[in-house]
Design a protein around this motif. Sequence first.
Motif, mmCIF file in Angstrom:
data_model
loop_
_atom_site.group_PDB
_atom_site.id
_atom_site.type_symbol
_atom_site.label_atom_id
_atom_site.label_comp_id
_atom_site.label_asym_id
_atom_site.label_seq_id
_atom_site.Cartn_x
_atom_site.Cartn_y
_atom_site.Cartn_z
ATOM 1 N N TYR A 1 0.809 -1.201 0.000
ATOM 2 C CA TYR A 1 0.000 0.000 0.000
ATOM 3 C C TYR A 1 0.851 1.264 0.000
ATOM 4 N N ASP A 2 2.036 1.164 0.573
ATOM 5 C CA ASP A 2 2.893 2.343 0.633
ATOM 6 C C ASP A 2 3.275 2.834 -0.761
ATOM 7 N N ASN A 3 3.597 1.895 -1.661
ATOM 8 C CA ASN A 3 3.951 2.294 -3.032
ATOM 9 C C ASN A 3 2.760 2.908 -3.756
ATOM 10 N N ALA A 4 1.603 2.322 -3.575
ATOM 11 C CA ALA A 4 0.397 2.857 -4.211
ATOM 12 C C ALA A 4 0.103 4.246 -3.664
ATOM 13 N N VAL A 24 -8.357 5.716 -4.912
ATOM 14 C CA VAL A 24 -7.361 4.684 -4.583
ATOM 15 C C VAL A 24 -6.839 4.901 -3.170
ATOM 16 N N LEU A 25 -6.598 6.154 -2.800
ATOM 17 C CA LEU A 25 -6.107 6.447 -1.445
ATOM 18 C C LEU A 25 -7.161 6.106 -0.395
ATOM 19 N N ALA A 26 -8.430 6.347 -0.706
ATOM 20 C CA ALA A 26 -9.509 5.963 0.221
ATOM 21 C C ALA A 26 -9.556 4.445 0.384
ATOM 22 N N GLN A 27 -9.416 3.729 -0.729
ATOM 23 C CA GLN A 27 -9.442 2.264 -0.669
ATOM 24 C C GLN A 27 -8.232 1.712 0.080
ATOM 25 N N ALA A 28 -7.082 2.348 -0.101
ATOM 26 C CA ALA A 28 -5.880 1.921 0.625
ATOM 27 C C ALA A 28 -6.064 2.143 2.119
ATOM 28 N N ALA A 29 -6.660 3.277 2.484
ATOM 29 C CA ALA A 29 -6.927 3.559 3.900
ATOM 30 C C ALA A 29 -7.896 2.529 4.465
ATOM 31 N N ALA A 30 -8.907 2.175 3.688
ATOM 32 C CA ALA A 30 -9.881 1.168 4.130
ATOM 33 C C ALA A 30 -9.201 -0.179 4.347
ATOM 34 N N ALA A 31 -8.324 -0.545 3.424
ATOM 35 C CA ALA A 31 -7.621 -1.834 3.538
ATOM 36 C C ALA A 31 -6.734 -1.882 4.778
#
Length: 109
Positions: A1-4, A24-31
């Motif tokens: 997630y850090d790279n994304a 994408v950042l919202a989805q990464a935060a959710a994950a």
Amino acid sequence: YDNAKSCMEACLEVDPWDTDAMSVLAQAAAAQGNRGEEESWYRRMVDTPGIDKETAASAYCNLGVLKEGQPEEIGLYEKALELLPANFQSRYSLGSAHAGQKDWKRAAE
């Protein structure tokens, strides 16, 4: 997630209104289980000038999910449906929210 996250943050440096990067950042935060950051990204999305109706409706629906059981939840689904009245996800979620409040008549609408 850090790279994304790094990639999407770079996209936002170039275009601060890039709602795809925000999503994408919202989805990464959710994950990562970071609901506060997830909410922040969705709120930023709906405040973005020129956001298309479909993207805004999706963001409002996701905000509604984040606000499950809270007074704000139903209003967020209603905002999504104002933008896309036939959106199944928002309509289903709104009905579920009304059912959660035991408002059976509105849940069935």
